[in-house]
Design a protein around this motif. Sequence first.
Motif, PDB file in Angstrom:
ATOM      1  N   GLY A  76      37.872  38.005  29.526  1.00 61.03           N
ATOM      2  CA  GLY A  76      38.990  37.058  29.655  1.00 61.03           C
ATOM      3  C   GLY A  76      39.973  37.466  30.737  1.00 61.03           C
ATOM      4  N   CYS A  77      41.063  36.726  30.849  1.00 64.32           N
ATOM      5  CA  CYS A  77      42.069  37.015  31.873  1.00 64.32           C
ATOM      6  C   CYS A  77      43.387  36.350  31.498  1.00 64.32           C
ATOM      7  CB  CYS A  77      41.589  36.496  33.229  1.00 64.32           C
ATOM      8  SG  CYS A  77      42.745  36.871  34.562  1.00 64.32           S
ATOM      9  N   ASP A  78      44.477  37.060  31.796  1.00 72.22           N
ATOM     10  CA  ASP A  78      45.819  36.546  31.489  1.00 72.22           C
ATOM     11  C   ASP A  78      46.581  36.082  32.716  1.00 72.22           C
ATOM     12  OD1 ASP A  78      45.481  37.132  28.884  1.00 72.22           O
ATOM     13  OD2 ASP A  78      46.888  38.808  28.796  1.00 72.22           O
ATOM     14  N   LYS A  79      45.928  36.053  33.867  1.00 74.72           N
ATOM     15  CA  LYS A  79      46.689  35.833  35.091  1.00 74.72           C
ATOM     16  C   LYS A  79      47.033  34.354  35.331  1.00 74.72           C
ATOM     17  CE  LYS A  79      47.485  39.916  36.727  1.00 74.72           C
ATOM     18  NZ  LYS A  79      47.416  40.524  35.391  1.00 74.72           N
ATOM     19  N   PHE A  80      46.230  33.474  34.839  1.00 74.83           N
ATOM     20  CA  PHE A  80      46.498  32.033  34.990  1.00 74.83           C
ATOM     21  C   PHE A  80      46.800  31.623  36.436  1.00 74.83           C
ATOM     22  CE2 PHE A  80      47.049  32.602  30.450  1.00 74.83           C
ATOM     23  CZ  PHE A  80      46.438  31.474  29.929  1.00 74.83           C
ATOM     24  N   CYS A  81      45.967  32.054  37.370  1.00 76.77           N
ATOM     25  CA  CYS A  81      46.071  31.520  38.731  1.00 76.77           C
ATOM     26  C   CYS A  81      45.893  30.004  38.585  1.00 76.77           C
ATOM     27  CB  CYS A  81      44.982  32.115  39.615  1.00 76.77           C
ATOM     28  SG  CYS A  81      45.077  33.918  39.675  1.00 76.77           S
ATOM     29  N   THR A  82      46.655  29.237  39.340  1.00 78.03           N
ATOM     30  CA  THR A  82      46.762  27.807  39.019  1.00 78.03           C
ATOM     31  C   THR A  82      45.492  27.001  39.314  1.00 78.03           C
ATOM     32  OG1 THR A  82      47.756  27.375  41.189  1.00 78.03           O
ATOM     33  CG2 THR A  82      49.264  27.765  39.350  1.00 78.03           C
ATOM     34  N   TYR A  83      44.546  27.589  40.064  1.00 73.84           N
ATOM     35  CA  TYR A  83      43.305  26.873  40.376  1.00 73.84           C
ATOM     36  C   TYR A  83      42.163  27.254  39.457  1.00 73.84           C
ATOM     37  CZ  TYR A  83      42.680  31.397  42.520  1.00 73.84           C
ATOM     38  OH  TYR A  83      42.628  32.754  42.711  1.00 73.84           O
ATOM     39  N   CYS A  84      42.392  28.225  38.572  1.00 78.01           N
ATOM     40  CA  CYS A  84      41.267  28.884  37.892  1.00 78.01           C
ATOM     41  C   CYS A  84      41.153  28.464  36.429  1.00 78.01           C
ATOM     42  CB  CYS A  84      41.433  30.398  38.002  1.00 78.01           C
ATOM     43  SG  CYS A  84      40.109  31.314  37.199  1.00 78.01           S
ATOM     44  N   ILE A  85      39.938  28.239  36.009  1.00 76.47           N
ATOM     45  CA  ILE A  85      39.675  27.757  34.649  1.00 76.47           C
ATOM     46  C   ILE A  85      39.410  28.912  33.670  1.00 76.47           C
ATOM     47  CG2 ILE A  85      37.158  27.417  34.938  1.00 76.47           C
ATOM     48  CD1 ILE A  85      39.474  24.805  33.341  1.00 76.47           C
ATOM     49  N   VAL A  86      39.180  30.116  34.224  1.00 77.42           N
ATOM     50  CA  VAL A  86      38.748  31.245  33.385  1.00 77.42           C
ATOM     51  C   VAL A  86      39.669  31.517  32.176  1.00 77.42           C
ATOM     52  CG1 VAL A  86      38.513  33.785  33.383  1.00 77.42           C
ATOM     53  CG2 VAL A  86      37.300  32.407  35.068  1.00 77.42           C
ATOM     54  N   PRO A  87      41.003  31.573  32.361  1.00 81.81           N
ATOM     55  CA  PRO A  87      41.838  31.885  31.189  1.00 81.81           C
ATOM     56  C   PRO A  87      41.698  30.844  30.069  1.00 81.81           C
ATOM     57  CG  PRO A  87      43.084  32.185  33.210  1.00 81.81           C
ATOM     58  CD  PRO A  87      41.803  31.497  33.589  1.00 81.81           C
ATOM     59  N   TYR A  88      41.313  29.625  30.440  1.00 84.07           N
ATOM     60  CA  TYR A  88      41.143  28.581  29.429  1.00 84.07           C
ATOM     61  C   TYR A  88      39.772  28.662  28.762  1.00 84.07           C
ATOM     62  CZ  TYR A  88      45.031  26.845  32.220  1.00 84.07           C
ATOM     63  OH  TYR A  88      46.217  26.755  32.903  1.00 84.07           O
ATOM     64  N   GLY A 120      34.537  42.938  34.901  1.00 90.03           N
ATOM     65  CA  GLY A 120      35.535  42.117  34.210  1.00 90.03           C
ATOM     66  C   GLY A 120      36.121  41.117  35.183  1.00 90.03           C
ATOM     67  N   GLN A 121      36.789  40.080  34.667  1.00 90.00           N
ATOM     68  CA  GLN A 121      37.418  39.097  35.553  1.00 90.00           C
ATOM     69  C   GLN A 121      38.510  39.768  36.379  1.00 90.00           C
ATOM     70  OE1 GLN A 121      36.356  36.097  35.904  1.00 90.00           O
ATOM     71  NE2 GLN A 121      34.955  36.022  34.180  1.00 90.00           N
ATOM     72  N   ASN A 122      39.212  40.699  35.746  1.00 84.33           N
ATOM     73  CA  ASN A 122      40.227  41.476  36.452  1.00 84.33           C
ATOM     74  C   ASN A 122      40.236  42.879  35.864  1.00 84.33           C
ATOM     75  OD1 ASN A 122      42.442  42.605  37.666  1.00 84.33           O
ATOM     76  ND2 ASN A 122      43.928  41.402  36.521  1.00 84.33           N
ATOM     77  N   SER A 174      38.877  43.145  41.270  1.00 86.29           N
ATOM     78  CA  SER A 174      40.233  43.685  41.230  1.00 86.29           C
ATOM     79  C   SER A 174      41.257  42.627  41.619  1.00 86.29           C
ATOM     80  CB  SER A 174      40.368  44.821  42.242  1.00 86.29           C
ATOM     81  OG  SER A 174      39.528  45.889  41.909  1.00 86.29           O
ATOM     82  N   HIS A 175      42.262  42.429  40.782  1.00 86.46           N
ATOM     83  CA  HIS A 175      43.401  41.599  41.199  1.00 86.46           C
ATOM     84  C   HIS A 175      44.399  42.514  41.914  1.00 86.46           C
ATOM     85  CE1 HIS A 175      46.935  39.116  41.231  1.00 86.46           C
ATOM     86  NE2 HIS A 175      46.314  38.115  40.637  1.00 86.46           N
ATOM     87  N   PRO A 176      44.823  42.160  43.129  1.00 83.96           N
ATOM     88  CA  PRO A 176      45.720  43.057  43.879  1.00 83.96           C
ATOM     89  C   PRO A 176      46.987  43.426  43.111  1.00 83.96           C
ATOM     90  CG  PRO A 176      44.923  41.289  45.293  1.00 83.96           C
ATOM     91  CD  PRO A 176      44.462  40.955  43.899  1.00 83.96           C
ATOM     92  N   GLY A 221      49.966  31.021  42.141  1.00 83.57           N
ATOM     93  CA  GLY A 221      50.347  31.924  41.049  1.00 83.57           C
ATOM     94  C   GLY A 221      49.743  33.303  41.193  1.00 83.57           C
ATOM     95  N   ARG A 222      49.558  33.763  42.440  1.00 84.51           N
ATOM     96  CA  ARG A 222      48.853  35.030  42.648  1.00 84.51           C
ATOM     97  C   ARG A 222      49.743  36.265  42.513  1.00 84.51           C
ATOM     98  NH1 ARG A 222      43.726  35.832  42.034  1.00 84.51           N
ATOM     99  NH2 ARG A 222      43.594  37.334  43.718  1.00 84.51           N
ATOM    100  N   ARG A 223      51.039  36.122  42.504  1.00 85.01           N
ATOM    101  CA  ARG A 223      51.979  37.224  42.231  1.00 85.01           C
ATOM    102  C   ARG A 223      52.092  38.286  43.334  1.00 85.01           C
ATOM    103  NH1 ARG A 223      51.392  38.396  35.818  1.00 85.01           N
ATOM    104  NH2 ARG A 223      50.494  36.406  35.253  1.00 85.01           N
TER     105      ARG A 223
HETATM  106 FE1  SF4 Z   1      42.145  35.564  36.320  1.00 88.78          FE
HETATM  107 FE2  SF4 Z   1      40.821  35.821  38.612  1.00 88.78          FE
HETATM  108 FE3  SF4 Z   1      41.054  33.431  37.432  1.00 88.78          FE
HETATM  109 FE4  SF4 Z   1      43.186  34.541  38.551  1.00 88.78          FE
HETATM  110  S1  SF4 Z   1      41.325  33.890  39.642  1.00 88.78           S
HETATM  111  S2  SF4 Z   1      43.101  33.552  36.530  1.00 88.78           S
HETATM  112  S3  SF4 Z   1      42.812  36.718  38.150  1.00 88.78           S
HETATM  113  S4  SF4 Z   1      39.962  35.205  36.637  1.00 88.78           S
END
Ligand code: SF4
Length: 236
Positions: A20-32, A64-66, A100-102, A139-141
Amino acid sequence: LGDVYKRQSTIKAYVNIIYGCDKFCTYCIVPYTRGKQRSRRHQDILKEVNELKDEGYQEVTLLGQNVNAYGKDLDDNYGMEDLLEDVAKTGIPRIRFVTSHPWDFTDRMIEVIAKYPNIMKSVHLPVQSGSSRILKLMGRRYTKEEYISLFDKLRKIPNMHISTDIIVGFPGETEEDFEETMDIVRKVRYDSAFTFIYSKRTGTPAAIMGDQIPEDVVKDRFNRLLHEVQTISAEQ
Ligand code: SF4
């Protein structure tokens, strides 16, 4: 994926360390779709790596996703730096980790990568855009400057190979924003880069953002970027 690889190869194995992932980048479906980040206990991961090593495996990829957020959801004050170091100490000949998320990359992680010869000098560091304005919308921080500063620290490690992911045509991307992406590509000179055309994922914030970019504009930018990254990778 991990189990499939373990069965198909007697040399390389994938080891999931975080789901999973908690980053919620605004284009990404993974956290959902994959849910909040859940790290495996490090004792279990190390046991698995030791077993793989005893079975004769030469290489593990921590997956892992991150991966850099490893441990942040646990209470044992044990992060990716600690895990990387302990996996290195098992003596397994080759260790990789992806992705890796930067934002979660720490100086200590860089020190550990530099210190252990069995940690491969290869980092996948997705930038996604070179425009700080677009990075904020994504939302990349991190800003372009913060990313370059991290990149430069990693580049100081001898023989370091750095790859990236780049998205072209995120909603609202102007020609100036795109030129910022071309600029970062020219500045840092990736060893390899995976380039993507932005594609809408229903249910993500970016999918309902205004100013979606016309297809012909995106294709033109994509082709220019592809040419640039291919030229640089070949030179590298
Ligand atoms: Fe997480 Fe990567 Fe998706 Fe961002 S792009 S929400 S870091 S899986």
